[in-house]
Design a protein around this motif. Structure first.
Motif, PDB file in Angstrom:
ATOM      1  N   HIS A   1       6.552   6.210   0.953  1.00  0.00           N
ATOM      2  CA  HIS A   1       6.113   5.535   2.167  1.00  0.00           C
ATOM      3  C   HIS A   1       5.183   4.375   1.786  1.00  0.00           C
ATOM      4  CE1 HIS A   1       7.451   9.386   3.712  1.00  0.00           C
ATOM      5  NE2 HIS A   1       7.378   8.922   4.935  1.00  0.00           N
ATOM      6  N   PHE A   2       5.546   3.188   2.242  1.00  0.00           N
ATOM      7  CA  PHE A   2       4.751   2.012   1.913  1.00  0.00           C
ATOM      8  C   PHE A   2       4.441   1.189   3.159  1.00  0.00           C
ATOM      9  CE2 PHE A   2       6.750   3.019  -2.087  1.00  0.00           C
ATOM     10  CZ  PHE A   2       5.752   2.790  -3.008  1.00  0.00           C
TER      11      PHE A   2
ATOM     12  N   ILE B   1       0.848  -1.189   0.000  1.00  0.00           N
ATOM     13  CA  ILE B   1       0.000   0.000   0.000  1.00  0.00           C
ATOM     14  C   ILE B   1       0.885   1.240   0.000  1.00  0.00           C
ATOM     15  CG2 ILE B   1      -1.810   1.232   1.250  1.00  0.00           C
ATOM     16  CD1 ILE B   1      -2.341  -1.652   2.589  1.00  0.00           C
ATOM     17  N   ASN B   2       0.700   2.090  -0.998  1.00  0.00           N
ATOM     18  CA  ASN B   2       1.441   3.340  -1.080  1.00  0.00           C
ATOM     19  C   ASN B   2       0.755   4.347  -0.159  1.00  0.00           C
ATOM     20  OD1 ASN B   2       2.669   5.772  -1.726  1.00  0.00           O
ATOM     21  ND2 ASN B   2       2.596   5.441  -3.929  1.00  0.00           N
TER      22      ASN B   2
ATOM     23  N   LYS C   1      14.386   6.865  -3.130  1.00  0.00           N
ATOM     24  CA  LYS C   1      13.462   5.762  -3.388  1.00  0.00           C
ATOM     25  C   LYS C   1      12.532   5.624  -2.184  1.00  0.00           C
ATOM     26  CE  LYS C   1      16.261   3.399  -6.793  1.00  0.00           C
ATOM     27  NZ  LYS C   1      16.810   2.131  -7.229  1.00  0.00           N
ATOM     28  N   ILE C   2      12.450   4.448  -1.576  1.00  0.00           N
ATOM     29  CA  ILE C   2      11.548   4.236  -0.446  1.00  0.00           C
ATOM     30  C   ILE C   2      12.171   4.812   0.823  1.00  0.00           C
ATOM     31  CG2 ILE C   2      10.387   2.527   0.997  1.00  0.00           C
ATOM     32  CD1 ILE C   2      10.181   0.736  -1.482  1.00  0.00           C
ATOM     33  N   HIS C   3      11.439   5.731   1.432  1.00  0.00           N
ATOM     34  CA  HIS C   3      11.885   6.402   2.651  1.00  0.00           C
ATOM     35  C   HIS C   3      11.445   5.634   3.901  1.00  0.00           C
ATOM     36  CE1 HIS C   3      12.612   9.615   5.533  1.00  0.00           C
ATOM     37  NE2 HIS C   3      11.362   9.510   5.921  1.00  0.00           N
ATOM     38  N   ALA C   4      10.240   5.057   3.868  1.00  0.00           N
ATOM     39  CA  ALA C   4       9.690   4.360   5.027  1.00  0.00           C
ATOM     40  C   ALA C   4       8.924   3.128   4.573  1.00  0.00           C
ATOM     41  CB  ALA C   4       8.776   5.286   5.816  1.00  0.00           C
TER      42      ALA C   4
END
Length: 102
Positions: free
Chosen positions: A38-39, A22-23, A72-75
């Motif tokens: 954040h995912f 889930i984004n 890219k993905i922070h969390a």
């Protein structure tokens, strides 16, 4: 390929019986349409059998390693279950202090 699609592709290597990515970027500061930072991951797999929670998270992080870098993905919130633990829902994510105000 989006970060979300890449994350799904990598996590499928853990042979999940259930996988949700889930984004949640829209609920965080600095959001703009199309941002992926954040995912939340909900993953159910037999591969986690006998593993402590931290070991389950380590497996997920190992698969997503190259996506967890600046820009890219922070969390990444991880909810990892074995099939006998999975009851069909995961905890809600907390609200971000820096979320855009309505």
């Amino acid at each position: 390929m989006t970060l979300e699609q890449q994350l799904i592709e990598r996590l499928n290597s853990l042979t999940p019986t259930h996988l949700e990515v889930i984004n949640e970027s829209a609920g965080h500061g600095g959001y703009f349409p199309g941002k992926e930072s954040h995912f939340k991951v909900i993953i159910v797999s037999e591969i986690f059998t006998g593993l402590r929670l931290v070991q389950r998270h380590q497996k997920v992080y190992a698969e997503a390693a190259d996506l967890l870098s600046p820009g890219k993905i922070h969390a990444l919130a991880i909810h990892a279950y074995i099939p006998s633990e999975w009851k069909g829902d995961a905890p809600a994510s907390p609200e971000c202090a820096h979320a855009p105000k309505a």
